[in-house]
Motif scaffolding. Structure first.
Motif, mmCIF file in Angstrom:
data_model
loop_
_atom_site.group_PDB
_atom_site.id
_atom_site.type_symbol
_atom_site.label_atom_id
_atom_site.label_comp_id
_atom_site.label_asym_id
_atom_site.label_seq_id
_atom_site.Cartn_x
_atom_site.Cartn_y
_atom_site.Cartn_z
ATOM 1 N N ARG A 1 0.826 -1.201 0.000
ATOM 2 C CA ARG A 1 0.000 0.000 0.000
ATOM 3 C C ARG A 1 0.866 1.260 0.000
ATOM 4 N NH1 ARG A 1 -3.312 2.464 4.040
ATOM 5 N NH2 ARG A 1 -1.531 2.284 5.459
ATOM 6 N N GLU A 2 1.933 1.268 0.802
ATOM 7 C CA GLU A 2 2.816 2.432 0.859
ATOM 8 C C GLU A 2 3.470 2.681 -0.494
ATOM 9 O OE1 GLU A 2 3.033 4.638 3.402
ATOM 10 O OE2 GLU A 2 1.350 3.403 4.060
ATOM 11 N N TYR A 3 3.861 1.608 -1.150
ATOM 12 C CA TYR A 3 4.469 1.761 -2.480
ATOM 13 C C TYR A 3 3.467 2.388 -3.453
ATOM 14 C CZ TYR A 3 6.036 0.630 -7.175
ATOM 15 O OH TYR A 3 6.365 0.718 -8.503
ATOM 16 N N VAL A 4 2.242 1.857 -3.472
ATOM 17 C CA VAL A 4 1.217 2.363 -4.390
ATOM 18 C C VAL A 4 0.962 3.849 -4.155
ATOM 19 C CG1 VAL A 4 -1.221 2.211 -5.051
ATOM 20 C CG2 VAL A 4 0.095 0.122 -4.678
ATOM 21 N N CYS A 5 0.836 4.230 -2.902
ATOM 22 C CA CYS A 5 0.549 5.638 -2.581
ATOM 23 C C CYS A 5 1.717 6.554 -2.922
ATOM 24 C CB CYS A 5 0.184 5.764 -1.105
ATOM 25 S SG CYS A 5 -1.408 5.027 -0.675
ATOM 26 N N ASP A 6 2.936 6.052 -2.798
ATOM 27 C CA ASP A 6 4.126 6.877 -3.056
ATOM 28 C C ASP A 6 4.425 7.056 -4.536
ATOM 29 O OD1 ASP A 6 4.472 7.193 -0.370
ATOM 30 O OD2 ASP A 6 6.052 5.687 -0.166
ATOM 31 N N GLU A 7 3.933 6.133 -5.374
ATOM 32 C CA GLU A 7 4.306 6.141 -6.787
ATOM 33 C C GLU A 7 3.577 7.184 -7.611
ATOM 34 O OE1 GLU A 7 6.735 4.399 -8.862
ATOM 35 O OE2 GLU A 7 7.406 4.586 -6.785
ATOM 36 N N GLY A 8 2.432 7.653 -7.161
ATOM 37 C CA GLY A 8 1.730 8.721 -7.873
ATOM 38 C C GLY A 8 0.943 8.270 -9.082
ATOM 39 N N LEU A 9 0.682 6.962 -9.227
ATOM 40 C CA LEU A 9 -0.113 6.498 -10.361
ATOM 41 C C LEU A 9 -1.596 6.817 -10.153
ATOM 42 C CD1 LEU A 9 0.347 4.925 -13.056
ATOM 43 C CD2 LEU A 9 -0.449 2.887 -11.856
ATOM 44 N N LEU A 10 -2.028 6.829 -8.904
ATOM 45 C CA LEU A 10 -3.414 7.163 -8.591
ATOM 46 C C LEU A 10 -3.584 8.680 -8.509
ATOM 47 C CD1 LEU A 10 -4.116 4.610 -5.704
ATOM 48 C CD2 LEU A 10 -4.656 4.340 -8.121
ATOM 49 N N SER A 11 -4.813 9.118 -8.620
ATOM 50 C CA SER A 11 -5.102 10.537 -8.412
ATOM 51 C C SER A 11 -4.848 10.865 -6.946
ATOM 52 C CB SER A 11 -6.560 10.844 -8.769
ATOM 53 O OG SER A 11 -7.430 10.237 -7.828
ATOM 54 N N GLU A 12 -4.688 12.134 -6.644
ATOM 55 C CA GLU A 12 -4.446 12.537 -5.250
ATOM 56 C C GLU A 12 -5.597 12.097 -4.351
ATOM 57 O OE1 GLU A 12 -3.493 16.598 -4.697
ATOM 58 O OE2 GLU A 12 -1.842 16.616 -6.148
ATOM 59 N N GLU A 13 -6.809 12.216 -4.867
ATOM 60 C CA GLU A 13 -7.989 11.836 -4.079
ATOM 61 C C GLU A 13 -8.001 10.333 -3.786
ATOM 62 O OE1 GLU A 13 -12.890 12.054 -4.356
ATOM 63 O OE2 GLU A 13 -11.641 12.905 -5.959
ATOM 64 N N ASP A 14 -7.741 9.521 -4.823
ATOM 65 C CA ASP A 14 -7.751 8.067 -4.642
ATOM 66 C C ASP A 14 -6.579 7.617 -3.777
ATOM 67 O OD1 ASP A 14 -10.055 7.611 -6.134
ATOM 68 O OD2 ASP A 14 -8.943 7.532 -8.027
ATOM 69 N N SER A 15 -5.430 8.258 -3.964
ATOM 70 C CA SER A 15 -4.262 7.918 -3.155
ATOM 71 C C SER A 15 -4.511 8.222 -1.684
ATOM 72 C CB SER A 15 -3.035 8.693 -3.652
ATOM 73 O OG SER A 15 -1.883 8.356 -2.893
ATOM 74 N N ALA A 16 -5.139 9.351 -1.418
ATOM 75 C CA ALA A 16 -5.450 9.730 -0.034
ATOM 76 C C ALA A 16 -6.432 8.739 0.588
ATOM 77 C CB ALA A 16 -6.016 11.145 0.005
ATOM 78 N N ALA A 17 -7.426 8.330 -0.212
ATOM 79 C CA ALA A 17 -8.423 7.371 0.282
ATOM 80 C C ALA A 17 -7.767 6.032 0.599
ATOM 81 C CB ALA A 17 -9.530 7.183 -0.747
ATOM 82 N N LEU A 18 -6.856 5.584 -0.282
ATOM 83 C CA LEU A 18 -6.169 4.320 -0.049
ATOM 84 C C LEU A 18 -5.272 4.401 1.178
ATOM 85 C CD1 LEU A 18 -5.513 1.436 -1.004
ATOM 86 C CD2 LEU A 18 -3.711 2.415 -2.451
ATOM 87 N N HIS A 19 -4.628 5.556 1.342
ATOM 88 C CA HIS A 19 -3.703 5.725 2.471
ATOM 89 C C HIS A 19 -4.444 5.700 3.805
ATOM 90 C CE1 HIS A 19 -0.393 7.395 4.881
ATOM 91 N NE2 HIS A 19 0.376 6.906 3.925
ATOM 92 N N GLU A 20 -5.713 6.044 3.794
ATOM 93 C CA GLU A 20 -6.502 6.058 5.018
ATOM 94 C C GLU A 20 -7.105 4.691 5.351
ATOM 95 O OE1 GLU A 20 -9.426 9.079 4.605
ATOM 96 O OE2 GLU A 20 -7.966 10.728 4.587
ATOM 97 N N VAL A 21 -6.987 3.738 4.412
ATOM 98 C CA VAL A 21 -7.570 2.408 4.648
ATOM 99 C C VAL A 21 -6.859 1.726 5.813
ATOM 100 C CG1 VAL A 21 -7.868 0.096 3.698
ATOM 101 C CG2 VAL A 21 -8.333 2.093 2.264
ATOM 102 N N ASN A 22 -7.631 1.229 6.752
ATOM 103 C CA ASN A 22 -7.093 0.483 7.885
ATOM 104 C C ASN A 22 -7.092 -1.000 7.513
ATOM 105 O OD1 ASN A 22 -6.597 -0.886 10.325
ATOM 106 N ND2 ASN A 22 -7.519 0.771 11.516
ATOM 107 N N PHE A 23 -5.984 -1.469 6.929
ATOM 108 C CA PHE A 23 -5.902 -2.857 6.501
ATOM 109 C C PHE A 23 -6.061 -3.810 7.685
ATOM 110 C CE2 PHE A 23 -4.249 -1.302 2.492
ATOM 111 C CZ PHE A 23 -4.662 -2.267 1.592
ATOM 112 N N ARG A 24 -5.555 -3.408 8.830
ATOM 113 C CA ARG A 24 -5.643 -4.294 9.992
ATOM 114 C C ARG A 24 -7.107 -4.586 10.343
ATOM 115 N NH1 ARG A 24 -1.754 -6.035 12.775
ATOM 116 N NH2 ARG A 24 -0.333 -4.456 11.930
ATOM 117 N N THR A 25 -7.941 -3.530 10.281
ATOM 118 C CA THR A 25 -9.363 -3.730 10.556
ATOM 119 C C THR A 25 -10.012 -4.606 9.499
ATOM 120 O OG1 THR A 25 -9.519 -1.575 11.651
ATOM 121 C CG2 THR A 25 -11.575 -2.570 10.890
#
Length: 300
Positions: A88-112
């Motif tokens: 997930r960190e790699y995906v968010c850092d690479e910039g392939l997603l839009s800023e909005e989608d990247s922010a949404a993914l970064h907020e996902v609580n995978f543990r939950t």
């Protein structure tokens, strides 16, 4: 997966692929590198896996019973969660997603999400497990693009261990007498095949096709004239479609079930072959499969 070989295949594509496709390949290569790092060490699932006997494997093959359904790998929820966060960190850092989608993914609580998941299901039916992970993401009202990226991250994280175990199974499975029976689903994990290959080195010696499972990396022999989705062998209902000028990448479509599978013809590709690379390259064929104006029919 062989990263050095994958890198060679990507370089062989550089002169022919559009910039957007090359960008996607380089993006996925970074994910494969991260997966490769996690595939080493004493905690990988293959270190503690007992491969069933050849007799049991043969019975399962003939009965279309995936090996993992009765001999699952032991998967660690903590390890799976850690791999998901790393990818997930790699995906968010690479910039392939839009800023909005990247922010949404970064907020996902995978543990939950993973706490709600069933790791026994992940080991016995990985495809169903990833479906449940996607459903959990939607239930938490995660935006669609981020939710599908959650499913992709989960699938690749799961593959890290499943591929290693599948290789151990295949090493013994290749020695069994398969009695000319070829399953439609992955014989190891039960996944739906993502890709087909015609020609080149394969279990069919170039006479038929080879199917490929993206979830565990397994490949297996399959008939040339047979639908990979419903099993129909009526040649009048099976067709190939392709983009004009590209005979190497085709859609194999069935009129009976309306299903299809992306297919690569090795002799027409004129470059080294990698399932991982071709999965990315052929993704655009999904749009062709659904758009009649691109379907130039080629009968057998």
């Amino acid at each position: 997966m062989n990263l050095k070989f994958i890198d060679r295949v990507i370089k062989a594509y550089e002169a022919d692929l559009p910039e957007g496709d090359m960008k996607r390949l380089k993006f996925f290569y970074g994910m494969w590198e991260d997966m490769d790092r996690w595939s080493k060490g004493p905690t990988t699932a293959d270190k503690h896996y007992a491969v069933p006997s050849e007799e049991v494997l043969e019975e399962a093959w003939i009965a279309d019973k995936p090996v993992f359904s009765f001999a699952p790998a032991k998967l660690s929820k903590e390890r799976f969660c850690a791999i998901c966060y790393s990818l997930r960190e790699y995906v968010c850092d690479e910039g392939l997603l839009s800023e909005e989608d990247s922010a949404a993914l970064h907020e996902v609580n995978f543990r939950t999400l993973i706490e709600q998941a069933d790791m026994e299901l992940a080991a016995t039916d990985p495809e169903a497990f990833i479906g449940s992970l996607l459903s959990n993401a939607y239930e938490q009202e995660i935006p669609a693009t981020a939710a599908h990226m959650v499913a992709l991250v989960g699938m690749l994280a799961l593959r890290v261990d499943l591929e290693l175990v599948a290789k151990a199974v295949l090493k013994k499975q290749r020695r069994i007498n398969k009695m000319n029976h070829n399953p439609q689903k992955c014989p190891v994990c039960g996944g739906t095949p993502a890709l087909a290959k015609v020609g080149g080195e394969s279990p069919t010696d170039g006479r038929g096709r080879t199917l490929y499972c993206q979830q565990c990396g397994t490949e297996w022999a399959f008939e040339r004239i047979r639908c990979a989705r419903c099993g129909s062998q009526n040649p009048q209902h099976l067709h190939y479609f392709n983009v004009e000028g590209d005979d190497a990448h085709r859609i194999h479509k069935c009129d009976e079930c309306n299903g299809y599978i992306r297919t690569v013809f090795i002799e027409d590709a004129l470059r080294p072959f990698s399932y991982e690379v071709e999965e990315v390259v052929t993704a655009k064929l999904d749009a062709i499969a659904r758009d009649p104006k691109f379907q130039t029919q080629e009968q057998y």
